[in-house]
Structure formats: C-alpha cells, structure tokens
Write an enzyme that holds these catalytic residues in place. Structure first.
Site, mmCIF file in Angstrom:
data_model
loop_
_atom_site.group_PDB
_atom_site.id
_atom_site.type_symbol
_atom_site.label_atom_id
_atom_site.label_comp_id
_atom_site.label_asym_id
_atom_site.label_seq_id
_atom_site.Cartn_x
_atom_site.Cartn_y
_atom_site.Cartn_z
ATOM 1 N N PRO A 1 0.850 -1.199 0.000
ATOM 2 C CA PRO A 1 0.000 0.000 0.000
ATOM 3 C C PRO A 1 0.881 1.242 0.000
ATOM 4 O O PRO A 1 1.754 1.376 0.865
ATOM 5 C CB PRO A 1 -0.792 -0.128 1.305
ATOM 6 C CG PRO A 1 0.049 -0.999 2.183
ATOM 7 C CD PRO A 1 0.774 -1.932 1.277
ATOM 8 N N GLN B 1 -6.471 -1.617 2.272
ATOM 9 C CA GLN B 1 -5.867 -1.377 3.583
ATOM 10 C C GLN B 1 -6.573 -0.215 4.275
ATOM 11 O O GLN B 1 -6.699 0.877 3.715
ATOM 12 C CB GLN B 1 -4.383 -1.060 3.494
ATOM 13 C CG GLN B 1 -3.761 -1.016 4.897
ATOM 14 C CD GLN B 1 -2.322 -0.563 4.927
ATOM 15 O OE1 GLN B 1 -2.036 0.602 4.676
ATOM 16 N NE2 GLN B 1 -1.419 -1.472 5.254
ATOM 17 N N CYS C 1 2.180 2.572 10.093
ATOM 18 C CA CYS C 1 2.492 3.929 9.633
ATOM 19 C C CYS C 1 3.156 4.721 10.761
ATOM 20 O O CYS C 1 2.575 4.901 11.837
ATOM 21 C CB CYS C 1 1.224 4.646 9.183
ATOM 22 S SG CYS C 1 1.526 6.350 8.648
ATOM 23 N N HIS D 1 7.110 -5.404 8.496
ATOM 24 C CA HIS D 1 8.140 -4.452 8.072
ATOM 25 C C HIS D 1 9.257 -4.526 9.110
ATOM 26 O O HIS D 1 9.024 -4.261 10.286
ATOM 27 C CB HIS D 1 7.550 -3.041 8.002
ATOM 28 C CG HIS D 1 8.499 -2.013 7.480
ATOM 29 N ND1 HIS D 1 8.096 -0.997 6.648
ATOM 30 C CD2 HIS D 1 9.829 -1.828 7.659
ATOM 31 C CE1 HIS D 1 9.135 -0.240 6.337
ATOM 32 N NE2 HIS D 1 10.203 -0.724 6.956
ATOM 33 N N GLY E 1 10.308 -4.392 3.478
ATOM 34 C CA GLY E 1 11.292 -3.390 3.850
ATOM 35 C C GLY E 1 12.616 -3.538 3.123
ATOM 36 O O GLY E 1 13.200 -4.617 3.097
ATOM 37 N N ALA F 1 7.518 -1.875 -1.900
ATOM 38 C CA ALA F 1 6.947 -0.545 -2.097
ATOM 39 C C ALA F 1 7.830 0.261 -3.048
ATOM 40 O O ALA F 1 7.602 0.291 -4.255
ATOM 41 C CB ALA F 1 6.790 0.168 -0.759
#
Length: 260
Positions: free
Chosen positions: A24, A78, A107, A183, A215, A238
């Site tokens: 996401p 998400q 986050c 992560h 990550g 990502a």
C-alpha cells in the site's frame, strides 16, 4: 451467507511457493498502478491506506479513495482504524468487491500516531486483537468463492524487543487473522536504515499463519534474499516497484524501466 466471485488470497500459495506483493502506497497504489504491476510478476496488490472513519461516513471519500474493476483481482484494501467498529464498518462496505482487508499497524507518521492509528497500534495489542475480531465477525456472512471466510490481515512493524512483536501476532492469531506482513524496522527507524531480517525470521518461526517480509527491497535479487533468509511466504515491495514496476520479473534488470 453470500458467496462472492473472488478467491481467498492464501490459495495463491497453493500454486506458488512464495508471493510477490505490491505494498500500500499513499497516492501511488491506485487502480492504474495496480493494473501495471500485475503484468510484471506481482501476485497480490494493496490499495493505499484509507482512513476507515472517514470512508464509512463520506460518499465523497469512498468515490475518491476506492476504485476497482473485474481485472483488479486479487486486491486488498488497507484501512487505518483506531477501533474495531470503524474498521468493521469500513470492511463491510467493500467486502463484496475485494479479496480482503488489511489493518495498518505500521504507519510511523506523527499525525497517525496522534490519531491512535498506524504504528500507535504496536503499543496496543488488545486493540489490534479487537479490530481483527470485529472485522472477522462483521464479514462472517461473506464467503470467498472457495468457501473460505473473508480475510483480514495486519501489516506491522517490529518492536525493539521482538518478544513484544511475537505477542502482538499471537493475539491477532487468536481471533483469526489470516496473514501478517512484517516491516523489519521499528517505528522510529528511517527507511534508509537496514531491515532487521532476524526479527522477521523470528516472527515467522512463531506464527501459525502466512508471514510476508517487507522493507528495503529495490531489486529482484534483494527480494529473493529477504525471503530466503527469513523463510517467509513472500515479499511485499513498495519503493522498489515505484522506481521500476518490473523489478520482480526475470524479464528485466533493475536498470530497465518498465513503464507502459
């Protein structure tokens, strides 16, 4: 009971040993980008993080934040939520159109922590447990095409003490979390710092559900190394896909740009 024409994402592991997942990404992992990365060896895609409380109350938010089509499959929405009711309300709205929902527990932005969402939840394992529990209960009438229950996963970071991470995972598993993405950095670490692969590996070793590593991946070789080392069920990428949507396919090198 209502059966939807979408499969449970865990069935992907019946055909592949490990999965490649598009993370996401705020502003970026919208429908067009999700369609693009599917061409290049991505098995599962996520929407950007959506605020569940705003989404459930605002038709404007729903129209702006969530778009899909029949080709957008499998896809995970998400949500960010500070409580189980908001998460369950939002999940109920999208359940017929997607392959599952994920709860953002990672986050690290200050505004998110201040709102009691994102990585704030790493300090509130009982809240994470309640969120997953309420989502699973609310979506119980929805069954995937293969008869499995509607999925709810979580995306987390690691704690300084890995025992706390394992405990959070254990509580989520008790109420039926379907898989977990880890992560390998704490909420205080910058994305330029190394990922703690050992901690991801420990979480995998103590989990009874699929675990995906996240990550620090910018190339296919890095993705394969992360999965091989941690013994996880796949990798979530990502920035590597944002830099080059073809990074996870054997057809291109990391220096080849694959925009269509």
């Amino acid at each position: 009971m209502e059966i939807i024409e979408r499969k449970h994402p865990k069935t992907l592991l019946d055909d592949k040993k490990t999965l490649n997942i598009c993370a996401p990404m705020v502003r970026y992992s919208k429908l067009a980008f999700r369609e693009l990365v599917r061409i290049y060896n991505v098995d599962l895609v996520y929407t950007p993080m959506i605020l569940s409380d705003v989404f459930k109350h605002s038709s404007l938010s729903r129209e702006a934040e969530f778009k899909t089509n029949y080709n957008d499959d499998p896809v995970i929405v998400q949500f960010a939520a500070s409580n189980g009711k908001d998460a369950a309300d939002a999940a109920e709205l999208v359940a017929k159109y997607v392959n599952g929902v994920d709860i953002n527990c990672g986050c690290p932005q200050k505004w998110a922590i201040g709102e009691g969402i994102g990585s704030y939840l790493m300090t509130a394992p009982e809240t994470v447990k309640d969120i997953v529990d309420q989502v699973k209960r609310r979506t119980a009438p929805i069954k995937m095409s293969n008869g499995q229950s509607f999925p709810c996963s979580i995306k987390i970071r690691i704690h300084d003490d890995v025992k706390e991470t394992v405990e959070l995972v254990r509580r989520a598993e008790k109420v039926g979390v379907d898989w977990i993405t880890v992560h390998g950095r704490t909420k205080k670490q910058r994305n330029t710092e190394d990922v703690n692969m050992d901690y991801i590996k420990i979480v995998k070793e103590h989990s009874s559900v699929p675990v995906f590593a996240n990550g620090g991946v910018t190339t296919k070789n890095e993705a394969e190394h992360l999965v091989d080392y941690t013994k996880t069920d796949g990798v979530m990428v990502a920035q590597g896909l944002l830099n080059n949507p073809g990074n996870l396919t054997v057809k291109f090198t990391s220096s080849t740009i694959c925009w269509l």
